[in-house]
Design a protein around this motif. Structure first.
Motif, PDB file in Angstrom:
ATOM      1  N   GLU A 113       0.841  -1.204   0.000  1.00 57.11           N
ATOM      2  CA  GLU A 113       0.000   0.000   0.000  1.00 57.11           C
ATOM      3  C   GLU A 113       0.876   1.254   0.000  1.00 57.11           C
ATOM      4  N   LYS A 114       1.852   1.236  -0.895  1.00 55.16           N
ATOM      5  CA  LYS A 114       2.776   2.373  -0.939  1.00 55.16           C
ATOM      6  C   LYS A 114       2.136   3.565  -1.641  1.00 55.16           C
ATOM      7  N   SER A 150       2.627   7.721   2.479  1.00 50.26           N
ATOM      8  CA  SER A 150       2.377   6.665   3.468  1.00 50.26           C
ATOM      9  C   SER A 150       2.651   5.279   2.880  1.00 50.26           C
ATOM     10  N   ARG A 174       2.425   0.847   4.241  1.00 50.61           N
ATOM     11  CA  ARG A 174       2.309  -0.130   5.328  1.00 50.61           C
ATOM     12  C   ARG A 174       3.462  -1.116   5.190  1.00 50.61           C
ATOM     13  N   ARG A 210       5.104  -4.999   6.650  1.00 46.88           N
ATOM     14  CA  ARG A 210       4.904  -6.230   7.416  1.00 46.88           C
ATOM     15  C   ARG A 210       6.282  -6.784   7.712  1.00 46.88           C
ATOM     16  N   THR A 266       2.747  -5.738  11.833  1.00 43.56           N
ATOM     17  CA  THR A 266       2.415  -4.865  10.715  1.00 43.56           C
ATOM     18  C   THR A 266       2.406  -3.447  11.239  1.00 43.56           C
ATOM     19  N   GLY A 267       2.717  -2.526  10.359  1.00 48.94           N
ATOM     20  CA  GLY A 267       2.756  -1.139  10.800  1.00 48.94           C
ATOM     21  C   GLY A 267       2.414  -0.200   9.685  1.00 48.94           C
ATOM     22  N   GLN A 268       2.185   1.021  10.062  1.00 53.09           N
ATOM     23  CA  GLN A 268       1.820   2.067   9.124  1.00 53.09           C
ATOM     24  C   GLN A 268       2.781   3.228   9.348  1.00 53.09           C
ATOM     25  N   GLU A 293       3.509   7.228   8.152  1.00 50.12           N
ATOM     26  CA  GLU A 293       2.985   8.397   7.420  1.00 50.12           C
ATOM     27  C   GLU A 293       3.982   9.532   7.490  1.00 50.12           C
ATOM     28  N   TYR A 314       4.448   6.841  13.105  1.00 52.80           N
ATOM     29  CA  TYR A 314       4.318   5.408  12.846  1.00 52.80           C
ATOM     30  C   TYR A 314       3.426   4.793  13.911  1.00 52.80           C
ATOM     31  N   GLY A 319       2.022   0.625  14.957  1.00 50.48           N
ATOM     32  CA  GLY A 319       2.085  -0.765  14.541  1.00 50.48           C
ATOM     33  C   GLY A 319       1.700  -1.702  15.658  1.00 50.48           C
TER      34      GLY A 319
END
Lengths: 779, 164, 291, 146
Positions: D67-68, D73, D75, D77, D90-92, D94, D106, D108
């Motif tokens: 989801e680049k 942003s 995500r 894994r 998993t993390g996000q 931005e 961030y 996660g």
């Protein structure tokens, strides 16, 4: 019980102690055989995962390693873990000896290594590579019941193991008649038994004799033998199970475990003796857990305090697989839901749920502490609601003395009791009135003091065979050896309860000897007649009665022989002081040994009398027994930290007649402290991913000496009419009576903060938060 | 890799070639065959593996055997040689545990007895809270501790009267 | 539980030990009493290639007065500190703190140096040492240097010791006149480690004025720390229950508390205040010659 | 275990983005990273030595970006396992521009299992935080050099 009491009822020092206090006893890990190999087991770090592959090649070639096997290697070779509980429409959840396709809890075995020494076996474990595909773990039993939850077993539509119901009396009418109904949700948290000795197995196979011998730290040697023979598909008589010294069980060794079958298999396959000793971490993860129920209780009552009905809904977390009695345990909660009260109508519904955790099973009390807890909490909730004294409310609801034997709406019959007497004694010993006055004073000073009470009844002497999956009888053989020494061989295999002493007391009393003349043998299936095991407070109340029967058979035979030799009516003979003599003409007397010698030399026997002195009995109890009692305790809570300190404990227990009061007191003390553990400290915590985060004693607290105040114990004696000894059993009483007393004390302490109920364990932070909330509300 | 150690255990000298990682408790149990010392928790919390190392109690699951080299060790098997006995081969603390029913399954007992011995050496007349505090490194799951506390009190009395 | 294999050396002198430590770098771990290191090795969370056993070094276990301070050798056990007459007379806080560690068996074996070098965030000593403002001596082949304790604990399990250094001594200044100190701890029920532990030292002047205060806190955050905000709120004030309560509120200032199954961050923070106040009150009573 | 935080990095988002998605540079910045080899688009094989002081272990695993939305942003894994246990997370991440610099947030969630989970519970979160802090401190240093 015989009228004479030279030894019975006396606090004799234990015969088993000299070896134990000198380090001369032998537990499983103390057994060394020539050529002994060691096994170690690789266990899943995932709560729920599919096993894609297991690579053992590196482990196999590691130094000292003899054999590495995976679940796939063993598939079809060893039967699954047996479950003796049969509940209608129950789903199957059999546990394979090693997981081969899916792992369902953290700690489930995946592969086994056998090496020439312990250290090499452990090292090789780290060399096995397992490729797991993680699956969503099912941890919370309530969420496990929700639609859309991951299901543990393919082919099942949900995680419900079974639904079970029991209703007695007219519940609808009871609730209709009620002035009031109180509802409360009570959580009986998951516990880890933590016997100080972990489990362990040594297996040896002699191919010439086709004999597999298993030394195992178990409470049930005979049942284990039968089941292992079946799992390994070998004839039962080629398996011998020996229980050496067992370092505590508390129900957790009342089972058939994968390692017992696995070690048997390995010994047969390798032709070498193999040992496996559970690490503490393995013990926390993979030996059965206890309790774990969410109980929703509704109690219907009249304004005058009369309890009319109980509606109970139980969610029982069974874990991922069934062990021997897993599904059965929660049903005991339903059976005992009446407590020691006359409650006209009771309905219990249980949903057994499968989750990604270790199996629950028997743990000290097994289902009955949960029942007592919920009934006793319910009584206190009613008392608080009506502003009644909890003692008065209890007294009001006791069955009357003339009601005994008392049939509960749950379908069981209480043998004998005098509930007011034990309550009165507990109140007197604790100076209950004064305690309440002191509490009022303390509250005025801003101190947080609570008094807790419980009156309990429990179900022991498991039990009539009709009610027990594997039979409820017990066996004993008594052998009088030619020298006059006695061997009592009991099917019940004790592990700390002291039956080597109490049965010796029984033998000495009946045959007029000294306890040192009587030896008790247990825990070897090749020597001792088939027995059911030591659990459910049945060691003395069932096993002891079997021994009594055999002793009486031999006493009769000896009397007949002595009467024949002395020319006296056998019924007029007395056994005392190592002699057998005429009650009315004491000079007509023979030394005990002389009569025994005559039985063996067989030269002058009465017509039709067989030589020798050997008798075996299988005692089948006609009912359970129902010990009871009353406990009172006082706690004080540190209002700044929430720390709960137990400051007084009084326990009055009635377990019928007593063979050795010292042993009874020891059981009661231990039981109370185990209850203290549940109330204050213990909880098996799995995180959301199913990781057991109380996996060592560094994080799972069990009571220490410094946690406890002095406990005062008292006893009333209401003999059981069920068996000739009038005994009831006492192994679990302390735990059953104490848990609710402690919980009631803490709820009582927190009442000024507007708290009606708080779930165990009473950890500081939980209590502190409630007090914070309560004080804010008060402001 | 192996290391050489020399120890005196219960008055007897031993020399052994061992792996340096060998734990003292395994050395005593598996190499010397002194199985009276038990393993309970493996994280130095339960005290079942307590032995006297140069006269002081230690948890032998958290000591390497190599660390004990050159030391004098007493295990439960050698305890009675440490004090005047009643002619029955028992140390007064052992006698007291027997007398007061201070044990049930017996698994924690050797460690509990050795911890009590150290307590009474440091404090011959301990109060109940002192006993409970001193034994807080030894866990027992059977007895509820009360009979153990009574046993220590009984031993204290006994040892005093014997010294006289 | 069995440690992974390692190579073992038991140097006889500090110099020899230092050379070994220097040679093996971070592949080596130093073993003193073993009560911090061995549990990790048994769990195989630590698998050092070399274990350098300094337990046999002579002359590293002592408690003695020199040049106006009390010097404690790194190999001194908790039990020795607990029972030291010198410390009981001149710095009872250390003896009291040592007595709060683990149990008798652990105290017989665990050492001051091992405990400090391991820097467990829930260890007891650091609170007392911070309150006492001690100095820590680190030896290396280049010689010895002293590290003020306030600069010693850097983070969870991390200290200011450099590679090649061995903690050799702790230097404690005896308590001044009119000084009282106390250690109060909320133990984790299973392990006995501090959920929160607070050591407080108060020096009183005329009229009960607080001339100096040292407050060390352990268990709360990733490292033990000196609660400077509390100290500041006390200095120069007249001692009273109220001032202790007020000052104790700052105990957790600037610290993000740890959380685990035994205590949440919020609870730890609150307990830091409660235990700070308790320690201050007891230290005050002692400074007045009471309790 | 849940982790979140934010950092200011001394470069605009585009440069930060470039750094975060460059395996060669990432490998140098990640504390204890021994190898980070591309295994496919946005997927890397990693060998990392994680830990603090005496408690450390080697982990082998994979790092994946998805989801680049450059340079805003993405995500990620992360999964790894080693002797002390395993980590799956998993993390996000931005990125937002603020005065020529980047505000990075961030958040996660990670599952930690095995021995580390059972006994290191008290320390895991602190250790994780420390590793993240070290990573971003190193990243800031690296960005400054540009």
């Amino acid at each position: 019980m015989p009228a004479a009491t030279r030894y019975l009822g006396k606090p004799l020092k234990r015969k088993e102690d000299p070896r134990l206090i000198q380090g001369l006893a032998h537990y499983v890990d103390d057994i060394v055989l020539p050529g002994l190999h060691h096994a170690a087991i690789l266990r899943s770090p995932y709560a729920h995962a599919q096993i894609r592959s297991v690579d053992v090649s590196k482990a196999q070639s590691a130094p000292g390693v003899v054999l590495v096997l995976t679940g796939a290697d063993l598939r079809g070779s060893i039967g699954a873990v047996p479950c003796a509980a049969q509940i209608p429409d129950m789903k199957a959840a059999p546990r394979p000896v090693l997981a081969h396709d899916r792992v369902r809890f953290v700690g489930e075995g995946v592969a086994v290594v056998v090496a020439t020494d312990r250290y090499a076996a452990r090292d090789a474990i780290d060399l096995i590579e397992v490729d797991y595909e993680p699956l969503t773990p099912v941890v919370d039993p309530e969420k496990a019941l929700e639609k859309g939850s991951t299901v543990l077993y393919d082919g099942y539509k949900d995680n419900v193991a079974y639904r079970w119901e029991l209703e007695g009396g007219d519940l609808k009418a009871a609730f209709k008649k009620a002035d009031k109904v109180i509802k409360q949700r009570l959580v009986n948290q998951r516990l880890i038994p933590v016997a100080m000795e972990t489990r362990g197995v040594v297996a040896e196979y002699k191919p010439g004799e086709r004999q597999l011998t298993l030394w195992s730290s178990t409470q049930i040697p005979h049942l284990l033998r039968t089941q292992i023979a079946s799992m390994l598909d070998v004839p039962e008589h080629s398996v011998r199970v020996i229980t050496p010294e067992v370092g505590g069980g508390f129900g957790s060794k009342l089972n058939v475990y994968v390692e017992e079958a696995l070690l048997g298999y390995l010994a047969m396959r390798l032709g070498k003796p193999v040992k496996w000793i559970e690490t503490r971490r393995e013990n926390m993860q993979g030996t059965t857990h206890g309790r774990d129920q969410i109980d929703d209780v509704e109690v219907a009552f009249k304004r005058d305090g009369t309890i009319l009905g109980l509606r109970i809904h139980v969610i029982a977390d069974l874990g991922a697989y069934y062990q021997l009695l897993t599904p059965l345990i929660p049903t005991l909660t339903g059976l005992m839901a009446s407590g020691c009260y006359k409650i006209p109508a009771i309905r219990t519904e249980i949903i057994g749920v499968l989750t990604n955790k270790m199996s629950t099973d028997a743990y000290r009390g097994a289902g009955r502490p949960e029942a007592t807890y919920l009934v006793e909490r319910a009584l206190d909730l009613v008392a608080a609601e009506l502003k009644n004294d909890p003692a008065d409310l209890r007294r009001k609801n006791f069955p009357k003395l003339e009601d005994f034997p008392y049939a509960t709406p749950t379908g069981i019959i209480y043998d004998s009791a005098n509930y007011p007497r034990s309550l009165d004694l507990a109140l007197k010993m604790s100076d209950y009135k004064k305690l309440r006055q002191e509490q009022a004073k303390a509250r005025k000073q801003g101190r947080c003091v609570g008094i807790g009470l419980s009156t309990y009844v429990e179900i022991c002497a498991m039990g009539p065979s009709s009610a027990m999956p594997a039979g409820g009888w017990e066996s004993a053989t008594v052998r009088i050896e030619p020298s006059g020494m006695i061997n009592i061989l009991t099917g019940a295999s004790p592990h700390g309860q002291g039956q080597e002493t109490s049965f010796a007391q029984l033998g000495a009393e009946i045959l007029g000897l000294e306890p040192d003349d009587v030896n008790v043998i247990h825990g070897d299936t090749s020597i001792v007649p088939y027995g059911i095991g030591t659990f459910g407070s049945r060691g003395t109340a069932v096993g002891g009665v079997a021994a009594y029967q055999s002793l009486m058979k031999l006493r009769e035979k000896l009397a007949a022989l002595a009467g024949f030799l002395l020319g006296e009516d056998p019924s007029k003979l007395v056994f005392a002081d190592m002699k057998i003599f005429s009650k009315f003409q004491p000079k007509k007397s023979l030394a005990f040994g002389e009569v025994v010698a005559a039985a063996y030399s067989a030269k002058t026997l009465p017509p039709n009398m067989e030589p020798g002195l050997d008798a075996t009995s299988f005692y089948e109890p006609k009912n359970f027994t129902f010990p009871f009692g009353a406990h009172v305790c006082v706690v004080e809570i540190d209002t700044e930290t929430g720390d709960v300190r137990l400051i007084k404990y009084v326990a009055v227990d009635d377990c019928g007649n007593v063979l050795n009061p010292l042993l009874v007191e020891g059981q009661v003390h231990g039981g109370i402290v185990q209850a203290f553990g549940q109330a204050m400290l213990e909880e098996a915590v799995y995180d959301e991913q199913g990781q057991l985060i109380t996996g060592e004693l560094m994080d799972y607290a069990i009571p220490r000496a410094s946690d406890m105040p002095w406990m005062e114990t008292g006893r009333t004696v209401t003999p059981s009419p069920v068996n000739p000894l009038g005994v009831k059993g006492v192994g679990e009483a302390g735990t059953i009576g104490a848990t609710p007393a402690l919980a009631n004390a803490v709820a009582d302490a927190l009442a000024p903060f507007g708290v009606r109920h708080v779930d165990m364990p009473f950890k500081r932070e939980r209590i502190w938060k409630l007090m914070q909330k309560g004080s804010r509300r008060a402001k | 890799m192996s290391a050489e150690i020399q120890v005196r255990v219960n008055g007897k000298s031993y020399e052994s070639q061992i792996e340096p990682r060998l734990l003292l408790v395994h050395y005593l149990r598996d190499v010397l065959g002194l199985t009276g010392t038990h393993i309970g928790c493996e994280t130095s919390l339960c005290g079942a593996c307590t032995v006297l190392l140069d006269g002081k109690t230690v948890k032998s699951c958290t000591v390497l055997a190599v660390q004990a080299s050159g030391s004098e060790i007493t295990t439960i098997e050698g305890l009675s040689a440490q004090a005047p006995t009643n002619g029955n081969g028992l140390h007064p603390v052992q006698e007291a545990f027997w007398e007061k029913h201070g044990l049930q399954c017996g698994y924690c007992t050797p460690g509990m007895i050795l911890a009590s011995v150290e307590l009474l050496r440091a404090n011959p007349n301990p109060s109940q809270p002192e006993i409970r505090h001193a034994l807080s490194g030894n866990l027992c799951r059977c007895t509820g501790y009360q009979h153990i506390v009574q046993a220590v009190e009984f031993a204290a009395k006994k040892m005093k009267s014997r010294k006289r | 539980m069995i440690p992974a294999p390692f190579e073992y050396a038991a140097p006889k002198t500090l110099e020899e030990a230092l050379r070994l430590v220097e040679r093996h770098g971070d592949e080596a771990k130093i073993l003193a009493g073993g009560h911090s290191l061995l549990p990790l090795m048994k769990l195989r969370l630590a698998q050092p290639r070399y274990v350098i056993d300094i337990g046999r070094l002579r002359g590293m276990s002592y408690i003695r007065e020199e040049n106006g301070h009390i010097a404690i050798g790194a190999l001194t056990t908790h039990a020795e500190i607990e029972s030291s007459n010198l410390l009981r007379a001149k710095c009872p806080l250390l003896a009291e703190t040592a007595a709060a560690i683990g149990d008798v068996q652990v105290r017989n074996r665990g050492t001051l140096g091992g405990n400090l070098a391991h820097a467990d965030p829930a260890a007891d000593y650091p609170a007392a040492l911070l309150a006492l403002d001690v100095e820590i001596v680190a030896a290396s082949t280049a010689g010895a240097r002293t590290i003020p304790v306030n600069e010693f604990f850097l983070d969870m399990l991390t200290t200011a010791l450099r590679p090649g250094e061995i903690l050799s001594q702790v230097r404690v200044t005896p308590l001044a006149a009119h000084t009282g100190a106390a250690y109060e701890k909320l133990p984790q029920p299973a392990s006995g480690f501090a959920i929160v532990g607070v050591a407080a030292r108060l020096r009183l002047g005329k009229g009960g004025k607080i001339e100096d205060a040292g407050v060390g806190v352990t268990g709360l955050g990733p490292k033990a720390f000196r609660a400077e905000a509390v100290e500041k709120a006390l200095r120069g004030k007249k001692a009273s229950d109220k001032i202790f309560t007020d000052a104790a509120r700052y105990a957790a200032q600037g610290v993000e508390p740890l959380a685990d199954l035994h205590a949440s961050a919020d609870y730890r923070r609150e307990m830091a205040s409660v235990y700070t106040r308790r320690a201050l009150k007891r230290a005050f009573a002692r400074a007045q010659g009471k309790a | 275990m849940k982790l979140s935080g934010q950092y200011s990095l001394p470069a605009p988002p585009a440069k930060v983005w470039a750094l975060l998605t460059d395996p060669g540079r990432l490998a140098k910045l990640l504390p204890g990273c021994e190898r980070l080899d591309p295994e496919g688009p946005d997927r890397f094989k990693a060998a990392v030595k994680f830990g603090i002081a005496a408690i450390s272990g080697k982990y082998a695993g994979t790092l994946e970006f998805f989801e680049k939305k450059p340079p805003r942003s993405m995500r990620m894994r992360l999964s790894g396992k080693g002797l002390p246990g395993f980590v799956d997370g998993t993390g996000q991440v931005e990125l937002a521009e603020k005065g020529g610099q980047t505000e990075l947030r961030y958040s996660g969630e990670a599952q930690v299992g095995g021995m580390v989970a059972a006994v290191g519970q008290r320390m895991i979160e602190g250790a994780a935080r420390k590793i993240v802090d070290e990573f971003f401190a190193a990243a800031a240093e690296e960005l400054k050099k540009e």
